[in-house]
Design a protein around this motif. Sequence first.
Motif, PDB file in Angstrom:
ATOM      1  N   ARG C  44       0.820  -1.218   0.000  1.00 44.93           N
ATOM      2  CA  ARG C  44       0.000   0.000   0.000  1.00 44.93           C
ATOM      3  C   ARG C  44       0.853   1.267   0.000  1.00 44.93           C
ATOM      4  O   ARG C  44       0.361   2.352  -0.276  1.00 44.93           O
ATOM      5  CB  ARG C  44      -0.907   0.034   1.222  1.00 44.93           C
ATOM      6  N   LEU C  46       2.935   1.955  -2.032  1.00 41.04           N
ATOM      7  CA  LEU C  46       3.164   2.333  -3.423  1.00 41.04           C
ATOM      8  C   LEU C  46       1.838   2.334  -4.176  1.00 41.04           C
ATOM      9  O   LEU C  46       0.939   1.576  -3.845  1.00 41.04           O
ATOM     10  CB  LEU C  46       4.095   1.318  -4.098  1.00 41.04           C
ATOM     11  N   PRO C  47       1.736   3.169  -5.227  1.00 43.64           N
ATOM     12  CA  PRO C  47       0.526   3.109  -6.053  1.00 43.64           C
ATOM     13  C   PRO C  47       0.458   1.757  -6.765  1.00 43.64           C
ATOM     14  O   PRO C  47       1.492   1.128  -6.990  1.00 43.64           O
ATOM     15  CB  PRO C  47       0.715   4.238  -7.072  1.00 43.64           C
ATOM     16  N   LEU C  48      -0.751   1.366  -7.115  1.00 46.75           N
ATOM     17  CA  LEU C  48      -0.957   0.036  -7.702  1.00 46.75           C
ATOM     18  C   LEU C  48      -0.158  -0.166  -8.984  1.00 46.75           C
ATOM     19  O   LEU C  48       0.275  -1.260  -9.306  1.00 46.75           O
ATOM     20  CB  LEU C  48      -2.457  -0.178  -7.947  1.00 46.75           C
ATOM     21  N   ARG C  85      -3.259  -5.717  -5.051  1.00 48.79           N
ATOM     22  CA  ARG C  85      -3.033  -5.559  -3.613  1.00 48.79           C
ATOM     23  C   ARG C  85      -3.046  -6.893  -2.904  1.00 48.79           C
ATOM     24  O   ARG C  85      -2.380  -7.085  -1.900  1.00 48.79           O
ATOM     25  CB  ARG C  85      -4.118  -4.664  -3.004  1.00 48.79           C
ATOM     26  N   ASP C  86      -3.913  -7.805  -3.366  1.00 53.67           N
ATOM     27  CA  ASP C  86      -4.023  -9.120  -2.744  1.00 53.67           C
ATOM     28  C   ASP C  86      -3.986 -10.175  -3.836  1.00 53.67           C
ATOM     29  O   ASP C  86      -4.672 -10.039  -4.859  1.00 53.67           O
ATOM     30  CB  ASP C  86      -5.349  -9.243  -1.976  1.00 53.67           C
ATOM     31  N   PRO C  89      -7.754 -12.482  -4.504  1.00 56.39           N
ATOM     32  CA  PRO C  89      -8.771 -11.846  -5.338  1.00 56.39           C
ATOM     33  C   PRO C  89      -8.298 -11.621  -6.773  1.00 56.39           C
ATOM     34  O   PRO C  89      -9.083 -11.717  -7.720  1.00 56.39           O
ATOM     35  CB  PRO C  89      -9.007 -10.499  -4.639  1.00 56.39           C
TER      36      PRO C  89
END
Lengths: 133, 221, 147
Positions: C44, C46-48, C85-86, C89
Amino acid sequence: MNVLVMGCGRMGAQLASLLDAEGHKVTVLDIDAHGFRRLPPGFGGIALVGDGTSEDALKKAGIEEADAFVAVTQGDNRNIMAAQIAKHIFNVSRVLCRIYDPLRRDIYEALGLEAISPTTVFAQIFKDKLLSM
Amino acid sequence: MYIIIVGGGTVGYYLCEALLNEGHEVLVLDKDAAKCERFGDDMGSVCMRGDGCEAATLAQAGAARADVLIATTDEDEDNLVACQVAKYEFGVARTLARVNNPKNEMIFKKLGVDRTINVTNLILDHIEGDLPTHPMVHLLTMMEDGTEIVEVRVREKSTAVGKAVKDLSLPPDAVLVLLIRNGYKPQTVIGDTVLEVNDRIIALTPTAAEDVLRKELTGLD
Amino acid sequence: MKPKRILVAVNGSKADAGVVELACDLSKRSKADIYAVYVVEVKRSLPLDAVIDSEMKKAEDVLTQAEEVAGERGCELEADIIQARDVGPAIVEEAVEREADLIIIGLTQKRRFGTFSLGNVILHVLKEAPCRVLLSRESLLVEVITA
């Protein structure tokens, strides 16, 4: 000295009775009257039910006349908030608070709040004891 | 913008949904695993389990690059600490806190929270807005310097009736700006303006002087 | 089982080769397409869409390895890197997007905090994937030999 203690847990009750025994004027504030059972039978100070994070309750507890304010409830954030109100809103000259979380303690120390972290203090004491055996 | 929301309760949930729809990057922090799971099911990877008052959690959440932090829990002290840690430890430019006890609004501002939202006051404002007969209505609060724009109705009981504005004992920083009188165009208030019953005055006043102004113009305590 | 589109999740673990081999074997009869995905988990802080060189390099190596294993079995696969991020998912989303009818995911024997654990990624995929999921656990012998 006129001291207002917020939180009547083991620590708050002990502190209040020590101060009382030495002849200081002590007021203890707790949201639950149940905590006052911890005060010794001969306690000469005042015990009041009230929320120490509320300006009104602090006024009722006489914070405007207090020389010192100590926040020792179970909640770090409650202690932080109450201590800041005492320091910045009521300009109490001596303000001390307990913050269990060492990181949070460091942040608020840097912001000018005098705070003690039992976590850090006790870990150090235990370590010293262990190594001196 | 990157927005961090502390607290995944009802407020946090719908706020997150709305901000995502507006195209913002949003992360919700909540201690409760079940609440986080609900976010995951409904909105994807937008919730992280953790205490939003803890510096370690906020570091992990990337608070250092966040533009805004909004604290929405139902505990005032938690909201205060989350905002302060975000602001002073991570340099978050704007912090907003939900405030449950209306009296904490001023305290929070004094302690560095940029903006506070208090539901009780919001509802009160709406009640006042919905009642045209209410003697004083808050039109706008300029939070930064504690100035309000209010509408006051001059009532019969007021000692101001029949007096010129320059002769009233108004709070020093309050300014009467506009006079609205039935049958006339709205006009600017000058020192010689004489007030009549049912005049409506738009005034600028410091929040602290609000009560004095109301008393003077409405005669109500 | 006659899958048409198989999604293989690789992560650089010892389970990767076995998972790719399994996908190849299963694809033969039904001439299924195989997609191998590697998910780069972006912190988080860092930007995606941040470009993390070390992670990219690792992802490319892992996927190249997967392509080689497939090549040895005489089949082809399409490789893809996803940033998310995960991981869990992201795998499920990719399966939905690619209309996969089978996800194959590998598990190396995991002993976290001294107890057996499936890990969040596998649990999420098992719980949320719309299609069939095959979980391939590594032989314990492999663990013993390499350990």
